[in-house]
Design a protein around this motif. Structure first.
Motif, mmCIF file in Angstrom:
data_model
loop_
_atom_site.group_PDB
_atom_site.id
_atom_site.type_symbol
_atom_site.label_atom_id
_atom_site.label_comp_id
_atom_site.label_asym_id
_atom_site.label_seq_id
_atom_site.Cartn_x
_atom_site.Cartn_y
_atom_site.Cartn_z
ATOM 1 N N GLY A 23 0.808 -1.206 0.000
ATOM 2 C CA GLY A 23 0.000 0.000 0.000
ATOM 3 C C GLY A 23 0.843 1.260 0.000
ATOM 4 N N LEU A 24 1.973 1.234 0.737
ATOM 5 C CA LEU A 24 2.882 2.369 0.734
ATOM 6 C C LEU A 24 3.458 2.623 -0.657
ATOM 7 C CD1 LEU A 24 4.960 1.805 4.012
ATOM 8 C CD2 LEU A 24 3.335 3.636 3.589
ATOM 9 N N GLU A 25 3.737 1.545 -1.396
ATOM 10 C CA GLU A 25 4.372 1.665 -2.707
ATOM 11 C C GLU A 25 3.391 1.967 -3.831
ATOM 12 O OE1 GLU A 25 6.396 -1.996 -3.232
ATOM 13 O OE2 GLU A 25 7.928 -1.588 -1.732
ATOM 14 N N MET A 26 2.102 1.796 -3.583
ATOM 15 C CA MET A 26 1.114 1.983 -4.642
ATOM 16 C C MET A 26 0.999 3.465 -4.987
ATOM 17 S SD MET A 26 -0.971 0.490 -6.714
ATOM 18 C CE MET A 26 -1.191 -1.151 -6.028
ATOM 19 N N ILE B 199 2.593 14.901 8.878
ATOM 20 C CA ILE B 199 3.741 15.147 8.000
ATOM 21 C C ILE B 199 4.015 16.646 7.869
ATOM 22 C CG2 ILE B 199 4.585 14.925 5.627
ATOM 23 C CD1 ILE B 199 3.043 12.284 5.460
ATOM 24 N N LYS B 200 2.950 17.430 7.661
ATOM 25 C CA LYS B 200 3.131 18.872 7.509
ATOM 26 C C LYS B 200 3.583 19.532 8.803
ATOM 27 C CE LYS B 200 -0.230 19.398 3.756
ATOM 28 N NZ LYS B 200 -1.531 20.008 3.325
ATOM 29 N N GLY B 201 3.198 18.952 9.952
ATOM 30 C CA GLY B 201 3.590 19.521 11.235
ATOM 31 C C GLY B 201 4.988 19.153 11.676
ATOM 32 N N SER C 177 6.667 9.841 1.361
ATOM 33 C CA SER C 177 7.358 10.893 2.092
ATOM 34 C C SER C 177 8.393 10.255 2.995
ATOM 35 C CB SER C 177 6.350 11.707 2.918
ATOM 36 O OG SER C 177 5.700 10.864 3.853
ATOM 37 N N PHE C 178 9.030 11.093 3.818
ATOM 38 C CA PHE C 178 10.003 10.580 4.775
ATOM 39 C C PHE C 178 9.348 9.622 5.761
ATOM 40 C CE2 PHE C 178 8.046 14.161 6.870
ATOM 41 C CZ PHE C 178 7.951 13.793 8.198
ATOM 42 N N SER D 129 8.774 3.702 -4.417
ATOM 43 C CA SER D 129 9.828 3.223 -3.547
ATOM 44 C C SER D 129 10.071 4.190 -2.417
ATOM 45 C CB SER D 129 11.124 3.022 -4.345
ATOM 46 O OG SER D 129 12.157 2.630 -3.476
ATOM 47 N N ALA D 130 10.177 3.646 -1.222
ATOM 48 C CA ALA D 130 10.473 4.474 -0.065
ATOM 49 C C ALA D 130 11.925 4.337 0.343
ATOM 50 C CB ALA D 130 9.555 4.080 1.091
ATOM 51 N N ASN D 131 12.745 3.803 -0.514
ATOM 52 C CA ASN D 131 14.143 3.577 -0.193
ATOM 53 C C ASN D 131 14.867 4.901 -0.043
ATOM 54 O OD1 ASN D 131 17.046 2.876 -0.577
ATOM 55 N ND2 ASN D 131 16.157 0.842 -0.887
ATOM 56 N N THR D 132 15.664 5.023 1.005
ATOM 57 C CA THR D 132 16.375 6.275 1.258
ATOM 58 C C THR D 132 17.405 6.558 0.186
ATOM 59 O OG1 THR D 132 17.899 5.056 2.681
ATOM 60 C CG2 THR D 132 16.055 6.147 3.752
#
Length: 773
Positions: A52-55, A198-200, A247-248, A456-459
């Motif tokens: 779900g994160l990668e979609m 995230i915005k905060g 996002s991060f 991808s959430a890879n750093t």
């Protein structure tokens, strides 16, 4: 996930039984199976959360009619055929009374499913990510992933067990209704809350540990809620992942759980899958026929699609074969069917073998068959600038290692003279060295999404994304200046350095480019001298020059990026400049040093193209062999036989004839009233005199264009080749770039594509309609 599957197969009881039955009983005790199954399902829940994160659904909204046609042919048609295969297998499926509502959908879903995470690495290994077929496969693969999840929801709803006294149809309706309401709640309530978190969060800081732990707990909570209402826990975990934007925060969540889930829990899940498999019933004629047909459905549908989507038949078959790659999702689908007793063990085992076979045959078949067919079926004619026709699209691959390469590359493209008679297509290629655990991949960017790095959430990708954004922005600005006759496509290639040249050459072959523009591996330092910035990229340049399917330009930047090109009037340049007397003051002084040979003819062709630009003045300096020069003999010819030496001498004489015809044609085409193009000849008897002549004019020009001059026998370069520091620059180019050469001007070294050189097919240079600028 692949490593987890391999580990799970090793732990499979059927494998362990070959070693020791006692070991199997110790590792898989009957009393402990429930606990192991719970851990395996926990790992599966978090894997679905990662999915779900990668979609990323935004690329799906930008697909054209071609992708829509391929989607229908390669997803919905295989689904229908898969449902028909269930009818063929129905006797085996109903033998133990396990058939129920929607059983045919399990078959259709497995046959139609395509795993996007499984497909991308296969395309990367085959060097197909930047090709048309690779992009089509990824586009349809993303849509297939989305459709597969829709099918999972429907299958779960159909397979829900109704409470006592309630009909099956009402239960199915209630499950579907709850699923829709849960999705609305996730996207309307949970996602906005996460966006506020995230915005905060201040820039450069991470979320607190309590926030991370809360989100990981919410994954389990969503899974429990959907399980309680009959929609299966995986749906809740997947939707929770969809709620978190790229996002991060997504990066941190993956880093916290990835090693444990993929390295420990998923092998247990694959072992559980293996335990449920009954291999003894797979080898009946009916089962083998079904497995064979199911594995061939996608390639046959791809062939069918090629008739209606305007693609070659071999591409259609290859596309179907690629989209036959299955992943974890179809395994989950059949596991749900087996758990809820809608699939017999025989049907479960048959479908599992279909999944394994369809995925395993993709890589070897594509590598052995399709890539060989592609090499034979992709010949293109205009691999050189010299052979380009007047009204052809000038296609260039511009390679970028780092943002510092941008100004020089764009300025060379700028003075390449875009006009209505000769438009230009630029493929800006950001080359990123693969390091760490990142996966090799190609990313195609477009104007509507300049940061299309996928899900991808890879750093690793996060660190390179800022550089890529700079490159995209710069080339978008360049395209806007020349939007009428210039098209730019920006791509990012992440691959190991030792295979990076294969990606560049593969893209050049697919895009049918005439020129690959490479930045030199050395950069100018504060003292004006060239310093090594990345020695590994030197090997990339050398490999490209050795294997390129077209001409290559190697750019040594020592100031061309600072040329004042802003004075160029885009409107006048875009429609061409007919009157040379109305030129602006020349801001770019280009010198072309002509020695002779195919590379020098290609360099002159490119320089002549530049001369048509309103701010460019071109001086062609031809070095002529003097009367006192000593003829060079081919003493080092392999075999040293008379026939071989005679062949070299004959070829050398032929090249001289072609050079004379070529230069003569150039002189005749220079307009009498054009003071922006100057032709002059200088006499030299040796390499030393050549160096002296170059030193005399070292401060007169902004850019030197020279041929690499490989395999050219000339007294003009005697001794220069032996003392060359960088052979890839050629004899003259190396002299201009060496540190003891006083002038700090940029140099463009051009190498012509060898096979397509005029003269090789018996044509004279004057017979080729070259350089119509």
């Amino acid at each position: 996930m692949i490593n987890g599957g391999q580990s799970g197969l090793v732990l499979c009881p059927s494998i362990l039984n070959m070693i020791s039955g006692a070991l199997t009983r110790q590792l898989w005790p009957e009393k402990g199976m429930t606990n192991l199954e719970t851990l395996a399902n926990l790992g599966l829940v978090y894997v679905m959360f990662f999915k779900g994160l990668e979609m990323d659904l935004t690329p799906i909204t930008r697909r054209g009619k071609k992708t829509l046609g391929l989607t229908v042919a390669l997803i919905f048609l295989p689904f229908a055929i898969g449902c028909a295969l269930h009818a063929l297998f129905s006797k085996g499926d109903t033998a133990d009374g396990t058939s129920g509502n929607g059983v045919f959908m399990y078959w259709g879903s497995v046959v139609a499913a395509t795993s996007f995470p499984t497909l991308a690495p296969i395309l990367a290994r085959l060097k197909l990510l930047c090709t048309d077929i690779g992009r089509d496969a990824l586009s349809v693969g993303m849509i297939s992933d989305l459709c597969s999840w829709f099918l999972v929801v429907v299958v779960i709803a159909l397979s829900a067990t109704p409470p006592t006294g309630q009909s099956t149809y009402s239960t199915t309706f209630l499950v579907l209704l709850f699923t829709v309401l849960f999705m609305v709640f996730c996207m309307g309530v949970i996602r906005p809350l996460i966006m506020r978190i995230i915005k905060g969060t201040p820039d450069g800081e991470n979320c607190s540990d309590s926030t991370i732990h809360t989100l990981l707990f919410m994954v389990l909570a969503c899974g429990l809620v959907t399980e309680f209402f009959g929609a299966y826990s995986l749906l809740g975990a997947f939707m929770m992942g969809m709620c978190i934007p790229q996002s991060f925060l997504a990066t941190i969540l993956v880093e916290k759980m990835e090693d444990c889930v993929l390295g420990v829990l998923m092998p247990l899940y694959f072992a559980m899958v293996a335990i449920q498999t009954n291999t003894s019933t797979l080898f009946s004629k009916l089962n083998l026929a079904v497995i064979f047909l199911a594995a061939l459905v996608k390639p046959l549908c791809g062939l069918f699609a090629s008739f209606f989507c305007g693609i070659p038949h071999q591409d259609g078959i290859a596309l179907g074969l690629l989209l036959g790659a299955k992943g974890l999702l179809p395994v989950v689908i059949i596991s749900i069917g087996y758990e809820r007793q809608h699939l017999s063990k025989e049907a479960y085992s048959t479908l599992l073998l279909v999944i394994l076979l369809s995925t395993m045959i993709v890589g070897p078949t594509m590598a052995l068959v399709y890539k060989k067919m592609m090499r034979k079926s992709l010949p293109y004619q205009q691999r050189t600038i010299e052979g380009a026709q007047a009204n052809e699209d000038f296609r260039v691959i511009a390679c970028i290692h780092a943002p510092r390469n941008i100004p020089s590359i764009i300025n060379v493209l700028e003075i390449s003279n875009v006009s209505p008679h000769s438009p230009m297509s630029v493929f800006a290629l950001h080359l990123v060295e693969l390091i760490g655990r990142a996966s090799a991949m190609h990313i195609v960017h477009d104007s509507s999404s300049s940061s299309s790095w996928g899900g991808s959430a890879n750093t690793f990708f996060s660190r390179k994304r800022a550089q890529s954004d700079q490159i995209i922005t710069a080339f978008e600005s360049y395209e806007q200046l020349h939007s009428t006759y210039t098209s730019v496509q920006t791509l990012t290639v992440v691959s190991p350095v030792d295979t990076m040249h294969e990606d560049i050459c593969s893209l050049a072959e697919d895009k049918q480019t005439a020129l690959i523009l490479l930045p030199f591996h050395k950069q100018q330092g504060m003292d004006g001298k060239l310093e090594d910035s990345n020695e590994e990229f030197r090997a990339v340049n050398q490999n490209v020059m050795g294997l390129a399917p077209c001409s290559v330009g190697l750019l040594v930047d020592r100031g061309i990026g600072m040329l004042s090109l802003s004075a160029t009037n885009p409107s006048s340049n875009s429609v061409g400049v007919s009157s040379r007397s109305n030129r602006q003051q020349h801001a770019a002084r280009v010198a072309m040093i002509y020695v002779g040979g195919p590379d020098d003819r290609e360099a002159l062709s490119y320089a002549w193209r530049m001369a048509a630009h309103p701010i460019v003045s071109l001086t062609v300096i031809r070095l002529v062999v003097g009367e006192n020069a000593v003829e060079v003999e081919p003493m080092d010819f392999p075999g040293d036989d008379e026939a071989g030496i005679l062949t070299i001498l004959t070829q050398s004489e032929r090249e001289k004839e072609i050079d004379e015809e070529f230069v003569s044609a150039f002189q005749k085409r220079i307009p009498n009233d054009d003071d922006s193009i100057v032709y002059t000849e200088k006499v030299s008897n040796s390499g030393e005199e050549t160096v002296s002549l170059l030193r005399e004019m070292e401060h007169d020009y902004d850019l030197y264009v020279v041929g690499r001059g490989q395999s050219v026998l000339s007294p003009l370069t005697v001794g220069l080749v032996e003392w060359s520091e960088c052979p890839e620059l050629g004899a003259v180019g190396d002299v201009l770039v060496t540190s003891d050469f006083a002038a700090h001007v940029s140099v463009l070294v051009v190498q012509q594509y060898a096979v397509a050189r005029p003269g090789a097919n018996g044509k004279k240079a004057s017979d080729v309609e070259a350089m119509p600028f």
